[in-house]
Design an enzyme around this catalytic site. Structure first.
Site, PDB file in Angstrom:
ATOM      1  N   LYS A  71      58.174  37.014 -41.170  1.00 28.55           N
ATOM      2  CA  LYS A  71      57.642  38.267 -41.898  1.00 28.55           C
ATOM      3  C   LYS A  71      56.216  38.284 -42.382  1.00 28.55           C
ATOM      4  O   LYS A  71      55.657  39.184 -42.627  1.00 28.55           O
ATOM      5  CB  LYS A  71      58.576  38.344 -43.103  1.00 28.55           C
ATOM      6  CG  LYS A  71      60.058  38.743 -42.632  1.00 28.55           C
ATOM      7  CD  LYS A  71      61.069  38.629 -43.942  1.00 28.55           C
ATOM      8  CE  LYS A  71      62.526  38.591 -43.377  1.00 28.55           C
ATOM      9  NZ  LYS A  71      63.606  38.570 -44.448  1.00 28.55           N
ATOM     10  N   ASP A 108      63.736  43.992 -48.150  1.00 30.17           N
ATOM     11  CA  ASP A 108      64.495  42.724 -48.817  1.00 30.17           C
ATOM     12  C   ASP A 108      64.755  42.746 -50.137  1.00 30.17           C
ATOM     13  O   ASP A 108      65.608  42.424 -50.827  1.00 30.17           O
ATOM     14  CB  ASP A 108      63.936  41.440 -48.458  1.00 30.17           C
ATOM     15  CG  ASP A 108      64.177  41.180 -46.907  1.00 30.17           C
ATOM     16  OD1 ASP A 108      65.169  41.377 -46.508  1.00 30.17           O
ATOM     17  OD2 ASP A 108      62.862  40.324 -46.262  1.00 30.17           O
ATOM     18  N   GLY A 132      61.623  29.267 -52.589  1.00 31.53           N
ATOM     19  CA  GLY A 132      61.255  29.787 -51.543  1.00 31.53           C
ATOM     20  C   GLY A 132      60.289  30.925 -51.572  1.00 31.53           C
ATOM     21  O   GLY A 132      60.964  32.044 -51.892  1.00 31.53           O
ATOM     22  N   GLY A 134      58.413  32.299 -49.089  1.00 33.20           N
ATOM     23  CA  GLY A 134      57.893  32.990 -47.616  1.00 33.20           C
ATOM     24  C   GLY A 134      58.299  34.581 -47.975  1.00 33.20           C
ATOM     25  O   GLY A 134      58.201  34.965 -48.949  1.00 33.20           O
TER      26      GLY A 134
END
Length: 277
Positions: A71, A108, A132, A134
């Site tokens: 991504k 997302d 996280g 990312g």
């Protein structure tokens, strides 16, 4: 039915074993008589830029769904980014426009936030922690910021990644308190695992679940199993939980509009989905 007029949506990531999107999109396409198909394509990180560029030379490709670990890399491979993708620093959707330009967007975060709101979670003024930072974690953090949380804690094993996200959020949401450097969930109203922990047997839990207050809403992005060990432990504490596929069902209507396939609702998608674990 696949034929010479079928439009392709590539589903890019690695590994592919946990992919659930094809089992939602493809039954929905069939139910609507849409001649399109989502195809899982396993691509490792070193090969990804070359494969990505080659795919978009196909004449019957409409776009791509992008998942871990690509991504963030995709941001540099498209011609344009939406503001949402720019703030997140990641994109999970790519559209090939009629003019040949590639546009990257990010759904997302909106999917995650819509899901927990549907479960009654109040975000205005809440405290949230995301482990996280990312592609998926950045998007969720950006959507939590946009929803009005008062404090956001960001944790990543790479300090620079968490700090970079903190700085991007501060530029767009100066009133938001953003902290980095810890993953202690105690006192947070929303606790989010946006790491791959839970993909493999024996993975450690992303948080010390004993530190999560029972009133918290706990969310997961891993879709390898419906209820990961982390969610099972959180539910045992009395927490309200959101499984990884809930986020998926919430964001697919926006994806469909992005790709020009009309729209749907999470409930309508659930009626036709053939998800298996």
């Amino acid at each position: 039915m696949i034929n010479g007029k079928t439009l392709l949506i590539a589903h890019l990531g690695y590994p592919t074993e946990s992919f659930k999107a094809p089992m939602i999109y493809n039954p929905w396409f069939a139910s609507q008589g849409i001649n399109a198909v989502v195809v899982p394509m396993g691509v490792q990180a070193d090969d990804y830029p070359d494969v990505f560029r080659a795919l978009f030379r196909l004449t019957n490709i409409r776009g791509a769904l992008v998942t871990m670990p690509h991504k963030v890399t995709t941001v540099k491979l498209v011609d344009e980014l939406t503001p949402t993708a720019r703030i997140a620093g990641a994109c999970n959707a790519v559209l090939l426009r009629d003019d040949g330009k590639l546009v990257g967007d990010q759904f997302d975060g909106a999917g995650f936030v819509n899901g927990i709101r549907r479960k009654g979670c109040q975000l205005q003024g809440a405290r949230a922690i995301v482990s996280g930072c990312g592609g998926v974690g950045s998007a969720i953090a950006a959507s939590l910021a946009a929803s009005g949380v008062a404090e956001l804690a960001l944790f990543d094993t790479r300090d620079a990644t968490a700090n970079g996200l903190r700085d991007r959020l501060a530029a767009h949401y100066p009133a938001l308190r953003v902290v980095t450097g810890h993953n202690d969930p105690h006192g947070y109203d929303v606790v989010v695992n946006a790491t791959p922990l839970g993909m493999h047997p024996g993975d450690p839990l992303p948080f010390d679940v004993s530190r999560i207050v029972p009133a918290a809403t706990v969310g997961e992005v891993v879709m390898k199993s419906e209820y990961t060990p982390f969610l099972e432990a959180a539910a045992a504490r009395g927490c309200k939980v959101q499984v990884g596929t809930d986020m998926l069902f919430e964001m697919i209507p926006a994806y469909l509009e992005f790709f020009g396939f009309g729209t749907s609702t999470p409930d309508a998608l659930r009626e036709v989905a053939t998800i298996r674990y």
